[in-house]
Motif scaffolding. Structure first.
Motif, short mmCIF file in Angstrom:
data_model
loop_
_atom_site.label_atom_id
_atom_site.label_comp_id
_atom_site.label_asym_id
_atom_site.label_seq_id
_atom_site.Cartn_x
_atom_site.Cartn_y
_atom_site.Cartn_z
N PHE A 34 1.00 12.04 -9.56
CA PHE A 34 0.24 13.32 -9.43
C PHE A 34 1.17 14.53 -9.49
N ALA A 35 2.54 14.37 -9.24
CA ALA A 35 3.39 15.59 -9.12
C ALA A 35 4.08 15.72 -10.72
N VAL A 36 4.17 14.60 -11.24
CA VAL A 36 4.60 14.74 -12.70
C VAL A 36 3.71 15.28 -13.61
N VAL A 37 2.36 14.99 -13.46
CA VAL A 37 1.44 15.31 -14.21
C VAL A 37 1.02 17.02 -13.81
N ALA B 225 0.79 -1.19 0.11
CA ALA B 225 -0.22 0.10 0.10
C ALA B 225 0.90 1.34 -0.03
N LEU B 226 1.89 1.30 0.71
CA LEU B 226 2.82 2.38 0.83
C LEU B 226 3.54 2.69 -0.47
N LEU B 227 3.93 1.63 -1.23
CA LEU B 227 4.54 1.66 -2.75
C LEU B 227 3.33 2.36 -3.50
N VAL B 228 2.42 1.64 -3.62
CA VAL B 228 1.22 2.32 -4.48
C VAL B 228 1.06 3.80 -4.03
N THR B 229 0.95 4.08 -3.10
CA THR B 229 0.82 5.53 -2.66
C THR B 229 1.79 6.37 -2.95
N ALA B 230 3.08 6.01 -2.84
CA ALA B 230 4.02 6.73 -3.42
C ALA B 230 4.32 6.79 -4.92
N ALA B 231 3.61 5.68 -5.48
CA ALA B 231 3.77 5.88 -7.00
C ALA B 231 2.48 6.89 -7.52
N ALA B 232 1.31 6.83 -6.59
CA ALA B 232 0.37 7.84 -6.99
C ALA B 232 0.76 9.46 -6.66
#
Length: 75
Positions: free
Chosen positions: A66-69, A55-62
């Motif tokens: 969002f930062a890149v977008v 869950a932490l990895l998925v959250t970090a990826a999200a």
């Protein structure tokens, strides 16, 4: 004397009342979001460390996505 059409003046009392209520509704929505986050974190913690790390990895990826977008849409 002729009736001169005047521009409609805004009703300031309604704007002031809405301005007072807006932070209250934001506070209510924020409390519900915080409650949902706390409940979901509790459920994840009970499932064990492997689910928590996923869950932490998925959250970090999200967050990174969002930062890149956000950076791409700025320019």
């Amino acid at each position: 004397m002729d009736d001169v059409s005047r521009p409609a003046s805004p009703v300031l009392a309604e704007d002031a009342l809405l301005g007072l209520l807006l932070p209250f509704w934001q506070l209510i929505i924020g409390a519900f979001v915080l409650f949902a986050v706390v409940v979901s974190i509790g459920r994840l913690a009970r499932r064990g460390p492997s689910r928590m790390s996923t869950a932490l990895l998925v959250t970090a990826a999200a967050i990174a996505g969002f930062a890149v977008v956000g950076v791409l849409l700025q320019g």
